[in-house]
Each structure stands twice: as structure tokens, then as C-alpha cells.
Design a protein around this motif. Structure first.
Motif, PDB file in Angstrom:
ATOM      1  N   THR A 135       0.142   3.051  -1.380  1.00  0.00           N
ATOM      2  CA  THR A 135       0.826   2.110  -0.323  1.00  0.00           C
ATOM      3  C   THR A 135      -0.561   1.357   0.166  1.00  0.00           C
ATOM      4  N   ILE A 136      -1.553   2.127   0.478  1.00  0.00           N
ATOM      5  CA  ILE A 136      -2.987   1.287   0.920  1.00  0.00           C
ATOM      6  C   ILE A 136      -3.508   0.543  -0.171  1.00  0.00           C
ATOM      7  N   ASN A 137      -3.638   0.964  -1.176  1.00  0.00           N
ATOM      8  CA  ASN A 137      -4.481   0.183  -2.178  1.00  0.00           C
ATOM      9  C   ASN A 137      -3.739  -0.532  -2.948  1.00  0.00           C
ATOM     10  N   LEU A 138      -2.573  -0.530  -3.130  1.00  0.00           N
ATOM     11  CA  LEU A 138      -1.802  -1.347  -3.699  1.00  0.00           C
ATOM     12  C   LEU A 138      -1.609  -2.714  -2.599  1.00  0.00           C
ATOM     13  N   GLY A 139      -1.133  -2.270  -1.348  1.00  0.00           N
ATOM     14  CA  GLY A 139      -1.157  -3.403  -0.448  1.00  0.00           C
ATOM     15  C   GLY A 139      -2.512  -4.176  -0.276  1.00  0.00           C
ATOM     16  N   ALA A 140      -3.535  -3.527  -0.273  1.00  0.00           N
ATOM     17  CA  ALA A 140      -4.904  -3.918   0.063  1.00  0.00           C
ATOM     18  C   ALA A 140      -5.055  -5.105  -1.223  1.00  0.00           C
ATOM     19  N   GLN A 141      -4.699  -4.645  -2.221  1.00  0.00           N
ATOM     20  CA  GLN A 141      -5.037  -5.518  -3.544  1.00  0.00           C
ATOM     21  C   GLN A 141      -4.010  -6.795  -3.534  1.00  0.00           C
ATOM     22  N   ALA A 164      -2.935  -8.072  -0.800  1.00  0.00           N
ATOM     23  CA  ALA A 164      -3.366  -9.032   0.103  1.00  0.00           C
ATOM     24  C   ALA A 164      -4.760  -9.761  -0.589  1.00  0.00           C
ATOM     25  N   LYS A 165      -5.597  -9.093  -1.067  1.00  0.00           N
ATOM     26  CA  LYS A 165      -6.690  -9.755  -1.775  1.00  0.00           C
ATOM     27  C   LYS A 165      -6.374 -10.916  -2.727  1.00  0.00           C
ATOM     28  N   ASP A 166      -5.088 -10.804  -3.126  1.00  0.00           N
ATOM     29  CA  ASP A 166      -4.672 -11.573  -4.495  1.00  0.00           C
ATOM     30  C   ASP A 166      -3.962 -12.978  -3.376  1.00  0.00           C
ATOM     31  N   GLY A 167      -3.737 -12.654  -2.394  1.00  0.00           N
ATOM     32  CA  GLY A 167      -3.355 -13.990  -1.572  1.00  0.00           C
ATOM     33  C   GLY A 167      -2.062 -13.766  -0.912  1.00  0.00           C
ATOM     34  N   TYR A 168      -1.558 -12.825  -1.139  1.00  0.00           N
ATOM     35  CA  TYR A 168      -0.118 -12.479  -0.543  1.00  0.00           C
ATOM     36  C   TYR A 168      -0.105 -11.888   0.902  1.00  0.00           C
ATOM     37  N   LYS A 169       0.892 -12.068   1.654  1.00  0.00           N
ATOM     38  CA  LYS A 169       0.753 -11.877   3.183  1.00  0.00           C
ATOM     39  C   LYS A 169       1.595 -10.483   2.971  1.00  0.00           C
ATOM     40  N   VAL A 170       0.910  -9.356   3.274  1.00  0.00           N
ATOM     41  CA  VAL A 170       1.396  -8.038   2.921  1.00  0.00           C
ATOM     42  C   VAL A 170       1.566  -7.368   4.466  1.00  0.00           C
ATOM     43  N   LEU A 171       2.719  -6.672   4.523  1.00  0.00           N
ATOM     44  CA  LEU A 171       2.879  -5.659   5.616  1.00  0.00           C
ATOM     45  C   LEU A 171       3.260  -4.265   5.126  1.00  0.00           C
ATOM     46  N   ILE A 172       2.154  -3.349   5.616  1.00  0.00           N
ATOM     47  CA  ILE A 172       2.732  -2.058   5.496  1.00  0.00           C
ATOM     48  C   ILE A 172       3.348  -1.392   6.397  1.00  0.00           C
ATOM     49  N   ILE A 173       4.544  -0.680   6.216  1.00  0.00           N
ATOM     50  CA  ILE A 173       5.353   0.117   7.380  1.00  0.00           C
ATOM     51  C   ILE A 173       4.780   1.497   7.202  1.00  0.00           C
ATOM     52  N   ASP A 174       4.077   2.113   7.896  1.00  0.00           N
ATOM     53  CA  ASP A 174       3.797   3.590   7.994  1.00  0.00           C
ATOM     54  C   ASP A 174       5.110   4.458   8.574  1.00  0.00           C
ATOM     55  N   SER A 175       5.815   4.914   7.672  1.00  0.00           N
ATOM     56  CA  SER A 175       7.115   5.732   8.118  1.00  0.00           C
ATOM     57  C   SER A 175       7.026   7.302   7.894  1.00  0.00           C
ATOM     58  N   ASP A 176       5.809   7.610   7.983  1.00  0.00           N
ATOM     59  CA  ASP A 176       5.412   9.073   7.986  1.00  0.00           C
ATOM     60  C   ASP A 176       4.771   9.510   9.419  1.00  0.00           C
ATOM     61  N   PRO A 177       5.496  10.500   9.879  1.00  0.00           N
ATOM     62  CA  PRO A 177       4.878  10.823  11.228  1.00  0.00           C
ATOM     63  C   PRO A 177       3.323  11.213  11.086  1.00  0.00           C
ATOM     64  N   GLN A 178       3.202  11.857   9.897  1.00  0.00           N
ATOM     65  CA  GLN A 178       1.699  12.072   9.492  1.00  0.00           C
ATOM     66  C   GLN A 178       0.552  10.802   9.822  1.00  0.00           C
ATOM     67  N   ALA A 219     -10.124   1.973  -8.213  1.00  0.00           N
ATOM     68  CA  ALA A 219     -10.137   0.544  -7.737  1.00  0.00           C
ATOM     69  C   ALA A 219      -9.528  -0.294  -8.869  1.00  0.00           C
ATOM     70  N   ARG A 220     -10.118  -0.024 -10.189  1.00  0.00           N
ATOM     71  CA  ARG A 220      -9.466  -0.815 -11.430  1.00  0.00           C
ATOM     72  C   ARG A 220      -8.195  -0.374 -11.477  1.00  0.00           C
ATOM     73  N   ALA A 221      -7.702   0.689 -11.469  1.00  0.00           N
ATOM     74  CA  ALA A 221      -6.498   1.061 -11.816  1.00  0.00           C
ATOM     75  C   ALA A 221      -5.301   0.424 -10.896  1.00  0.00           C
ATOM     76  N   TYR A 222      -5.598   0.295  -9.515  1.00  0.00           N
ATOM     77  CA  TYR A 222      -4.825  -0.022  -8.543  1.00  0.00           C
ATOM     78  C   TYR A 222      -4.782  -1.637  -8.563  1.00  0.00           C
ATOM     79  N   LYS A 223      -6.124  -2.221  -9.091  1.00  0.00           N
ATOM     80  CA  LYS A 223      -5.749  -3.689  -9.342  1.00  0.00           C
ATOM     81  C   LYS A 223      -4.834  -4.233 -10.311  1.00  0.00           C
ATOM     82  N   GLN A 224      -4.826  -3.250 -11.431  1.00  0.00           N
ATOM     83  CA  GLN A 224      -3.908  -3.332 -12.559  1.00  0.00           C
ATOM     84  C   GLN A 224      -2.443  -3.139 -12.100  1.00  0.00           C
ATOM     85  N   LEU A 225      -2.313  -2.027 -11.325  1.00  0.00           N
ATOM     86  CA  LEU A 225      -0.994  -1.842 -11.004  1.00  0.00           C
ATOM     87  C   LEU A 225      -0.383  -2.955  -9.956  1.00  0.00           C
TER      88      LEU A 225
END
Ligand SMILES: Nc1ncnc2c1ncn2[C@@H]1O[C@H](COP(=O)(O)OP(=O)(O)O)[C@@H](O)[C@H]1O
Ligand SMILES: [Mg+2]
Length: 254
Positions: free
Chosen positions: A20-26, A28-42, A237-243
Motif C-alpha cells: 500500500t505504502i510503496n505503490l501509493g508513493a510511486q 503519487a510520484k508518477d503524478g497521480y493524486k493518491v489517497l491511502i486509507i489505513d483500515s487496520d487498527p494497527q 524500490a525497483r520492484a514497486y516502481k514496476q508494479l
């Protein structure tokens, strides 16, 4: 148009939050407006981006249970274009509070109507309770991280069953965006075995990108950073960029 992705697997420790974090960050870096919803009490997606869930008055709990408008719960992260709705342990109470409500499966979906993001990624808890059901009901698609380990397929038929039930009864458009294999260790034949087993099972739903086991990915959350800001040349980092590329392709060909 917003594309909502639920990142789901009822097993803990399979890479949901890391994805979630690394896909979301990438994205966002690619220019998309991204929202992460943390839906885990942890609250690991929250802390992994350097925020503390306990410092926020309004969190995912309020969005789901007390109908707080979405613009009152969205927080900025240190990454431009990447926003988060934080969580803290009080979200555990939402399972109980929601259980007696009318149309309890739709709370998240209803609250996202006013969203203006390109992507919404929902980091689900390790359970198939009402939090995950709300995510599946609000989602356009599901991304399933599967850890390359011996018991990888265990529980997946139950997960697919739930996805099917939600699709048939409350969210007809729901699709599986893909299965991503995480923590892959190419030195072990076990990882390879698991990979071929998952491919047999899911065919072309399996993303070509395989996330390797990479210590840099495990370290990054302790610095409150996405992998690109921790070690942008790492394998992780390379893997999540590719994902992210594959996700964009799959979403745009829909
Ligand atoms: N590809 C990876 N390589 C090494 N460690 C990883 C990787 N992905 C996740 N981890 C670590 O494994 C643990 C579980 O991952 P996490 O994303 O929190 O799983 P989940 O959200 O499904 O419980 C965390 O400590 C995380 O840092
Ligand atoms: Mg998690």
C-alpha cells in the motif's frame, strides 16, 4: 475518475501495508493524486509514512462510524500528492459499532463519494470482518499480496469466496486487479515452487512483477519513509516502481 483498490489478504505479514505504502508513493510520484486509507487498527500504513495515529482527532474510525466528512479526516503526508486517512487502535471498535448499523457494509463506499483522488488504496486488516467487507464494497478492484512461502495458498479460497459473495450481492463491478507475490527469495526452491503454484491457480491475474525479499523494504517504515526515499536504488524500490506501471496499465485498459 477515481479508482479504488482494496489491498486484501486475511493473513497478517504478507506485505499488504508495504505494498500500500510503496505503490501509493510511486503512483503519487508518477503524478497521480493518491489517497491511502489505513483500515487496520494497527495503523502501520500511518506510522510507515511517519505519522502517529494517536495524534489525530479524526481517523478512519470517524469516517466509518460517525459519518465525519472525508475532507475532515484526510491528512497530508511528506510526499506531495499522497494523502492518508490515518488509523489508530480505536478502529478495532468499528467492527463492533458497525455490526448493529443499517447498511453497515456500505459505510466506506458512502463516505468516498466526495473524493477527488485518482487512486484510493485501502490497506485492510488481517481479517475478513466488516472493515475488509467495507473495503471490498467500496472498491473497483482487489489487489491480493501473497507471500512466497509454504502456506501461501492457504486461506486464499476463503478470500476468493468472500470476494465472489460481495461481487454477486453488493458490488457487481468488483474485479481482481491482480495477485502480487511478495518476499520472494530466488535462492530457495520453495519460493519458486510457490510461484508456479500461484500461477497455476491465478493464471494471468498474477502480476509479472515479483516483489523480492529485500531488507531495505523492511527498514523503510522505521524511518517513516517510502522505499524511494530510503533507498531508491534497492531491488525493492525497483520492484514497486514496476508494479505501479503494471497497475496503471491494468486500470487504464479497463
Ligand atoms: N518484500 C519484503 N522484503 C522484506 N521484508 C518485507 C517485505 N515486505 C514486507 N516486509 C516486512 O514484513 C513484515 C510484514 O509486512 P506488512 O507489509 O506489514 O504485511 P501485512 O500488512 O500484510 O501484515 C513487515 O515487517 C515488513 O516490513
Ligand atoms: Mg498491514
Amino acid at each position: 475518475m477515481t479508482h479504488v483498490v482494496a489491498i486484501v489478504n486475511q493473513k497478517g505479514g504478507v506485505g499488504k501495508t508495504t505494498t500500500t505504502i510503496n505503490l501509493g508513493a510511486q503512483l503519487a510520484k508518477d503524478g497521480y493524486k493518491v489517497l491511502i486509507i489505513d483500515s487496520d487498527p494497527q495503523g502501520n500504513a500511518t506510522s510507515g509514512l511517519g505519522l502517529s495515529g494517536n495524534t489525530f482527532e479524526k481517523t478512519t474510525y470517524n469516517l466509518l462510524v460517525s459519518k465525519t466528512p472525508i475532507d475532515k479526516v484526510i491528512q497530508e503526508t511528506y510526499i506531495p500528492n499522497l494523502h492518508i486517512i490515518p488509523a489508530n487502535p480505536n478502529l478495532a471498535g468499528a467492527e463492533i459499532d458497525l455490526s448493529t448499523m443499517i447498511s453497515r457494509e456500505f459505510k466506506l463506499k458512502e463516505s468516498l463519494i466526495a473524493s477527488t483522488h485518482d487512486f484510493i488504496l485501502i490497506d485492510c486488516p488481517p481479517a475478513l470482518g466488516l472493515l475488509s467487507i467495507n473495503a471490498l464494497t467500496a472498491a473497483d478492484s482487489v489487489l491480493i499480496p501473497v507471500q512466497a512461502e509454504y502456506y501461501a495458498l492457504e486461506g486464499l479460497s476463503q478470500l476468493l469466496n468472500i470476494i465472489q459473495i460481495v461481487k454477486q450481492n453488493i458490488n457487481k463491478k468488483l474485479e481482481i486487479l491482480g495477485v502480487v507475490i511478495t518476499m520472494y527469495d530466488k535462492r530457495t526452491s520453495l519460493s519458486e515452487q510457490v510461484l508456479s503454484e500461484i500461477k497455476n491457480h491465478f493464471g494471468d491475474k498474477v502480476f509479472e512483477t515479483i516483489i523480492p525479499r529485500n531488507i531495505r523494504l523492511a527498514e523503510a517504515p522505521s524511518f517513516g519513509k517510502a522505499i524511494y526515499d530510503h533507498d531508491k536504488w534497492s531491488k525493492g524500490a525497483r520492484a514497486y516502481k514496476q508494479l505501479a506501471k503494471e497497475v496503471i496499465d491494468r486500470v487504464s485498459t479497463k
